[in-house]
Design an enzyme around this catalytic site. Sequence first.
Site, mmCIF file in Angstrom:
data_model
loop_
_atom_site.group_PDB
_atom_site.id
_atom_site.type_symbol
_atom_site.label_atom_id
_atom_site.label_comp_id
_atom_site.label_asym_id
_atom_site.label_seq_id
_atom_site.Cartn_x
_atom_site.Cartn_y
_atom_site.Cartn_z
ATOM 1 N N GLY A 61 36.264 61.202 13.539
ATOM 2 C CA GLY A 61 36.560 59.801 13.890
ATOM 3 C C GLY A 61 35.866 59.328 15.689
ATOM 4 O O GLY A 61 36.618 59.775 16.526
ATOM 5 N N ASN A 136 42.862 57.081 5.823
ATOM 6 C CA ASN A 136 41.475 57.416 5.684
ATOM 7 C C ASN A 136 40.705 57.285 3.446
ATOM 8 O O ASN A 136 41.384 58.256 2.877
ATOM 9 C CB ASN A 136 41.819 59.153 5.954
ATOM 10 C CG ASN A 136 39.928 60.210 5.842
ATOM 11 O OD1 ASN A 136 40.306 61.084 5.876
ATOM 12 N ND2 ASN A 136 38.998 59.866 5.766
ATOM 13 N N GLY A 137 39.470 57.050 4.252
ATOM 14 C CA GLY A 137 39.208 56.843 2.566
ATOM 15 C C GLY A 137 38.135 55.891 2.590
ATOM 16 O O GLY A 137 37.389 55.225 3.209
ATOM 17 N N CYS A 271 36.695 66.637 -2.122
ATOM 18 C CA CYS A 271 35.816 66.381 -1.565
ATOM 19 C C CYS A 271 34.948 67.267 -0.710
ATOM 20 O O CYS A 271 35.722 68.865 0.133
ATOM 21 C CB CYS A 271 35.289 65.615 -0.429
ATOM 22 S SG CYS A 271 33.865 65.628 0.284
ATOM 23 N N SER A 318 28.743 72.785 13.549
ATOM 24 C CA SER A 318 28.891 72.855 11.875
ATOM 25 C C SER A 318 28.545 74.031 11.472
ATOM 26 O O SER A 318 28.924 73.967 9.889
ATOM 27 C CB SER A 318 28.707 71.552 10.939
ATOM 28 O OG SER A 318 27.205 70.590 11.738
ATOM 29 N N ASP A 380 21.131 75.630 8.355
ATOM 30 C CA ASP A 380 22.342 73.974 8.548
ATOM 31 C C ASP A 380 23.156 74.251 7.310
ATOM 32 O O ASP A 380 22.482 74.559 6.451
ATOM 33 C CB ASP A 380 20.871 72.877 9.502
ATOM 34 C CG ASP A 380 21.897 71.577 9.336
ATOM 35 O OD1 ASP A 380 23.088 71.861 9.872
ATOM 36 O OD2 ASP A 380 21.006 70.681 10.060
#
Length: 501
Positions: A61, A136-137, A271, A318, A380
């Site tokens: 964040g 968070n969520g 997740c 990433s 990616d």
Amino acid sequence: MVKSGVGAGPGGDLAGAPAPACGGWSRVKGWSEECGVFAAIGVPEAAQIVGLGLHALQHRGQESAGIVSCGEDGAFHSHKGLGLVSEVFTEARLAELPGTLAIGHNRYSTSGSVTLENTQPLRVVYRGGPLALAHNGNLVNAREVREKLEASGSIFQTTLDTEIFLHLMAVSDAETPADGLIQAALQVRGAYALLVLTADAVLALRDAHGIRPLCIGRLGDGYAVASETCALDLVGAEYLRDVEPGELVRFDPRGMQVRRALPAAVPPQHCIFEHIYFSRPDSRVFGEGVDRVRRRIGHRLADEHPAAADLVMAVPDSSNSIALGFSEASGLPFELGLIRNHYVGRTFIQPHQAGRDSSVRIKFNPVAEVVSGQRVVLVDDSIVRGTTSRKLVRLIRRAGAAEVHFRVGSPPVTHPCFYGIDTPSRKELIGVLKSVEEIRDFLGVDSLGYLSLEGLLACERDGRRFCHACFSGQYPVPVNAAAGKLEIENLHRGAARGTQG
Ligand code: AMP
């Protein structure tokens, strides 16, 4: 927007009792979802530790950051601001937050609702004592609960659905904040990793499905709690374990106590996108090193979609571990063919001079000497709208690549996330709009290969423990699929605009 459904979806039956399930849309540009939370308990200068922890969680964040500490006298001290942790917290600022207990929060959002009032932790007076909360969520029944609360007189100070926890605690008949939090948790549905600071303790709570991560570390004579273990590493805390799904952990300077707040979903529904994209590769998340999972994804991707090429390169950062995995399995050399500028701030104004690919060009530049004349495998982690990928391919071709073979470490994203990951509505998802061959054509690549869902789940130690709704539409808890994304977003906007994160 959400079924008030009880019980389980395809992914996970709740063991026994009524399901504190999930459902309902969450994501829209301007809707914050993913966030980072961190707590330090029973350690000197707790706020400084939290500052470091938030710094390690900056990737979760970048919109705002906040810390609340509790001084020796039980008084709370807080500072919050818009921007990066390093912008919001100077050493002097942190020194103004005394005490051995502190919690902090980084908020993520793409745009909109970026206001100081929506910055966490939220701080209130609860039954005569101070209390602060960081989340968070994504709560998915925010609208219903908020409307009920407002109808009975609650006045909300933010547009965050996070604030619902505080109001539900306030109207509960609980005698302690921990009991109040459990009563609140029984009435909300969705994904949450929560930290609550009181005058003498920190409470950590995770939703019944364990959708978002939350881990505990030993820090000197005290504890640290964090979204990811990379934050424990930075502050020198030793990882102990995760907060279990549905578990409430109370930390005070004397130690740690555990309670079951909600029946845990069996299996949990973590997740999977945290492993694919969101978490840092140096973290352990859901009991597994993120780098390890990504390497396996790369191996599997190379098996499923080999390419006749000269080199493998990642869309950094990433996808680095996935590309390394592809290289290991294929035997093709891994090259640094794209360089990422890490200093692109959120507020950076894109100069027109950068041309039509400016949004991507500002962040990435190909290394011409690496790609020129080469048959390149570009890896990616995911394709969402396809627009970034298309621009990247153009840049790489212009730098002289002879062929571009695009490989994706996840299946096509076909469904929006109800539980907190920043995915757009179905009408913007290229995986919905086009076939794989059409996407290949749109990206302008010589070949395109997506990892299969089966392959992805096989990269996890136990694939049944993961939510993969964004790829499969199998939401682990009932959602109102009849309602369109937009409708649900509007409902959210109307009631609990903004959101947590
Ligand atoms: P696009 O397909 O143009 O929407 O962008 C895909 C790129 O965005 C990939 O490089 C992903 O790593 C990245 N990405 C995937 N999911 C997200 C997300 N929730 N927030 C920001 N970036 C993301």
